[in-house]
Design an enzyme around this catalytic site. Structure first.
Site, short mmCIF file in Angstrom:
data_model
loop_
_atom_site.label_atom_id
_atom_site.label_comp_id
_atom_site.label_asym_id
_atom_site.label_seq_id
_atom_site.Cartn_x
_atom_site.Cartn_y
_atom_site.Cartn_z
N GLU A 48 0.84 -1.20 0.00
CA GLU A 48 0.00 0.00 0.00
C GLU A 48 0.87 1.25 0.00
O GLU A 48 0.60 2.22 -0.71
CB GLU A 48 -0.91 -0.01 1.23
N ASP A 52 0.64 3.80 -3.10
CA ASP A 52 0.26 5.20 -2.88
C ASP A 52 1.17 6.12 -3.67
O ASP A 52 0.73 7.10 -4.29
CB ASP A 52 0.32 5.50 -1.39
N ASP A 120 -7.15 1.16 0.88
CA ASP A 120 -5.81 0.61 1.10
C ASP A 120 -5.53 -0.55 0.15
O ASP A 120 -4.43 -0.67 -0.42
CB ASP A 120 -5.66 0.12 2.54
N GLU A 123 -4.68 0.58 -3.38
CA GLU A 123 -3.29 1.06 -3.48
C GLU A 123 -2.31 -0.11 -3.45
O GLU A 123 -1.30 -0.11 -4.17
CB GLU A 123 -3.00 2.04 -2.35
#
Length: 229
Positions: A48, A52, A120, A123
């Site tokens: 994650e 991101d 989450d 990502e």
């Protein structure tokens, strides 16, 4: 192929991407609660973190080429495209929920539909695709599943929503919008804030963000979207 393997295969089909390294997609779908703390299992948090940053890069590059706006306007559009709620909508679009691994207690508490978890997971999947197929594979996924979000964001005015809300509130005599943090979760290095904004005579709305400032902006945007005619 076991039951979870079949769910992963179905998810890959919906995504349009088949992983060479199946351990990556398996990890990308594993919530930190899985195993109920009985054994150490690699979860999606590191992926994650990577995803991101990949999402931010792809979005920044797209915006750089798509518009001649200044840095402030670009930042506002970027924030709208990378926020948790946007990522959660992408997760719902590709049916991530069914393939998530989590504890029974988290599942019973509605974990599969939580915006924070779905965001989450989205990502983490993007991070896994980047590791498995490189930036080009990640871009194909991004272009496909963010297309509708990009179209919506690009049509919206670039003015900061908090400024817009202040102006509209002043016109109707609602006074200054009142912002307050109603929830803060997550570790110190990755907090998540929920902010509520209230305008007298109009109503209230909530927004979620990785900082108080972002959460306030999204709360203002949501109230503007629901502003009575």
């Amino acid at each position: 192929m076991n039951g979870h393997g079949l769910k992963i295969a179905a998810l890959e089909s919906r995504m349009g991407y088949v992983f060479k390294d199946k351990s990556l997609i398996g990890r990308a779908l594993t919530h930190s609660s899985y195993g109920d703390g009985q054994r150490k299992i690699a979860n999606y948090e590191r992926l994650e973190f990577l995803g991101d940053r990949v999402l931010g890069l792809l979005t920044a590059e797209m915006l750089f080429h798509a518009t001649q706006e200044d840095e402030g306007a670009l930042a506002r559009r970027l924030n709208a495209l990378v926020r948790k709620e946007t990522c959660a909508r992408v997760s719902r679009a590709i049916g991530v929920s069914d393939a998530l691994l989590m504890s029974q207690s988290e599942d019973k508490q509605g974990g599969r539909e939580k915006t924070s978890i779905l965001g989450d997971a989205c990502e983490s999947i993007l991070g896994a695709i980047y590791l498995d197929g490189g930036i080009e594979a990640a871009k194909v996924f991004y272009d496909k599943f963010w297309a509708q979000e990009i179209e919506f964001v690009m049509k919206k005015a670039a003015k900061d929503p908090k400024t817009q809300l202040q102006e509209k509130s002043s016109i109707v005599g609602g006074g200054a919008p009142d912002y307050r943090v109603i929830e803060q979760s997550g570790p110190d290095h990755r907090p998540l804030f929920v902010v509520e904004v209230d305008v007298a005579k109009i109503g209230s709305a909530r927004g979620t963000g990785k900082s108080k400032k972002d959460a306030e902006r999204y709360a203002a945007q949501h109230l503007l979207e629901n502003w009575p005619l």
